[in-house]
Write an enzyme that holds these catalytic residues in place. Structure first.
Site, PDB file in Angstrom:
ATOM      1  N   SER A  11       0.835  -1.191   0.000  1.00  0.00           N
ATOM      2  CA  SER A  11       0.000   0.000   0.000  1.00  0.00           C
ATOM      3  C   SER A  11       0.874   1.246   0.000  1.00  0.00           C
ATOM      4  O   SER A  11       2.107   1.173   0.085  1.00  0.00           O
ATOM      5  CB  SER A  11      -0.917   0.018   1.240  1.00  0.00           C
ATOM      6  N   GLY A  12       0.219   2.404  -0.092  1.00  0.00           N
ATOM      7  CA  GLY A  12       0.876   3.683   0.101  1.00  0.00           C
ATOM      8  C   GLY A  12       2.053   3.943  -0.818  1.00  0.00           C
ATOM      9  O   GLY A  12       2.032   3.655  -2.015  1.00  0.00           O
ATOM     10  N   ASP A  32       5.777  -7.600   1.454  1.00  0.00           N
ATOM     11  CA  ASP A  32       4.966  -6.931   2.456  1.00  0.00           C
ATOM     12  C   ASP A  32       4.593  -7.943   3.527  1.00  0.00           C
ATOM     13  O   ASP A  32       4.708  -9.165   3.321  1.00  0.00           O
ATOM     14  CB  ASP A  32       3.700  -6.337   1.826  1.00  0.00           C
ATOM     15  N   ASP A  59       7.775 -10.954   7.351  1.00  0.00           N
ATOM     16  CA  ASP A  59       7.837 -10.120   8.549  1.00  0.00           C
ATOM     17  C   ASP A  59       9.291  -9.695   8.718  1.00  0.00           C
ATOM     18  O   ASP A  59      10.147 -10.507   9.080  1.00  0.00           O
ATOM     19  CB  ASP A  59       7.358 -10.900   9.770  1.00  0.00           C
ATOM     20  N   TYR A 151      10.039   6.873  16.126  1.00  0.00           N
ATOM     21  CA  TYR A 151      10.004   7.053  14.668  1.00  0.00           C
ATOM     22  C   TYR A 151      11.081   8.030  14.214  1.00  0.00           C
ATOM     23  O   TYR A 151      11.839   7.749  13.286  1.00  0.00           O
ATOM     24  CB  TYR A 151       8.623   7.546  14.238  1.00  0.00           C
ATOM     25  N   VAL A 184       2.710  12.990   3.356  1.00  0.00           N
ATOM     26  CA  VAL A 184       2.114  12.419   2.161  1.00  0.00           C
ATOM     27  C   VAL A 184       0.775  11.775   2.529  1.00  0.00           C
ATOM     28  O   VAL A 184       0.687  11.015   3.496  1.00  0.00           O
ATOM     29  CB  VAL A 184       3.046  11.364   1.532  1.00  0.00           C
TER      30      VAL A 184
END
Length: 261
Positions: A11-12, A32, A59, A151, A184
């Site tokens: 995704s994304g 993914d 993973d 993060y 984004v």
């Protein structure tokens, strides 16, 4: 035709990066954590013109995940481009941080891209081939925000690792760069954001939020031959948000300035 491995491709930004390479006719291995959206990406890539689109559900927190993924991708064809786009960014107030949250973010956002770069470099050097690595960083590497201590740390560390690996791998014909998006707009159930947050950070000097396509174009360019003498760099694709504090008021009025003249 290149063989491009993209993580976080379900995704994304990761999906759009994969589709951008697909439009150029490249062969893809997309990876993914979740199989269903990954299969959708592969189907879209083939429709967009990819020479092939293999999928790997993985993973990246596993101790040998990077080696297993690279082995599987390389078995299809030597990997020319690695794009590490997989990432997590939970919102956790600093006083609520625990070891599990910290390790999750650092493992996915920093450890996995670094170890995947190591795995690719070992294969490429053994085969006498060059390669290009692009990791997805963030504006958070430069500016902390509430709830994002792990993060911001993970992305700052990723940028340092980008420079360090570029230094050691350049003589082997392996370039390592990063692209650092600003805010984004993505549709992600894994990493959701509130509209309140999006409105607060999405106003840039260029007047709009970013899109996954903005980032994908930058990734394809810096991975390609037009950027062949660029390595160890972080390309900030953020609508100008890293240029300064856009939302601060002017520190004096015109009248005050005239009075002090």
């Amino acid at each position: 035709m290149r063989h491009v491995l993209v993580t976080g491709a379900g995704s994304g930004i990761g999906r759009e990066v994969a589709l951008a390479f697909a439009r150029g006719g490249d062969a893809l291995t997309v990876a993914d954590l979740h199989a269903e959206p990954l299969a959708e990406t592969a189907a879209l890539a083939l429709e967009a013109g990819a020479a092939s689109a293999a999928t790997q559900t993985v993973d990246l927190r596993g101790d040998t995940a990077h080696e297993t993924l690279m082995e599987a991708a390389w078995a299809t064809a030597p990997v020319d481009v690695l794009v590490s786009s997989a990432g997590v960014y939970p919102a956790t107030p600093f006083l609520e941080l625990d070891a599990a949250t910290w390790d999750l973010v650092l493992d996915v956002n920093t450890r996995a891209p670094v170890l995947l770069t190591v795995a690719l470099a070992r294969h490429a050097i053994a085969a006498g081939r060059g390669a290009s690595v692009v990791s997805i960083s963030s504006g958070a590497a430069l500016r902390a925000r509430p709830g994002a201590a792990p993060y911001s740390t993970s992305k700052a560390a990723l940028e340092a690792a980008t420079r360090a690996s570029a230094l050691e791998l350049g003589r082997h014909g392996i370039r390592v760069n990063a692209v650092a998006p600003g805010f984004v707009t993505v549709d992600s159930s894994v990493n959701p954001v509130t509209e309140e947050y999006a409105n607060a950070v999405g106003d840039t000097p260029l007047g709009r939020r970013g899109t996954p396509a903005d980032i994908a174009r930058a990734v394809v360019w810096i991975a390609g031959d037009e950027a062949e003498w660029i390595t160890g760099e972080v390309l900030r694709v953020d609508g100008g948000s890293s240029t300064g504090a856009w939302h601060l008021p002017q520190h004096w009025t015109a009248t005050t300035k005239e009075e002090q003249a």
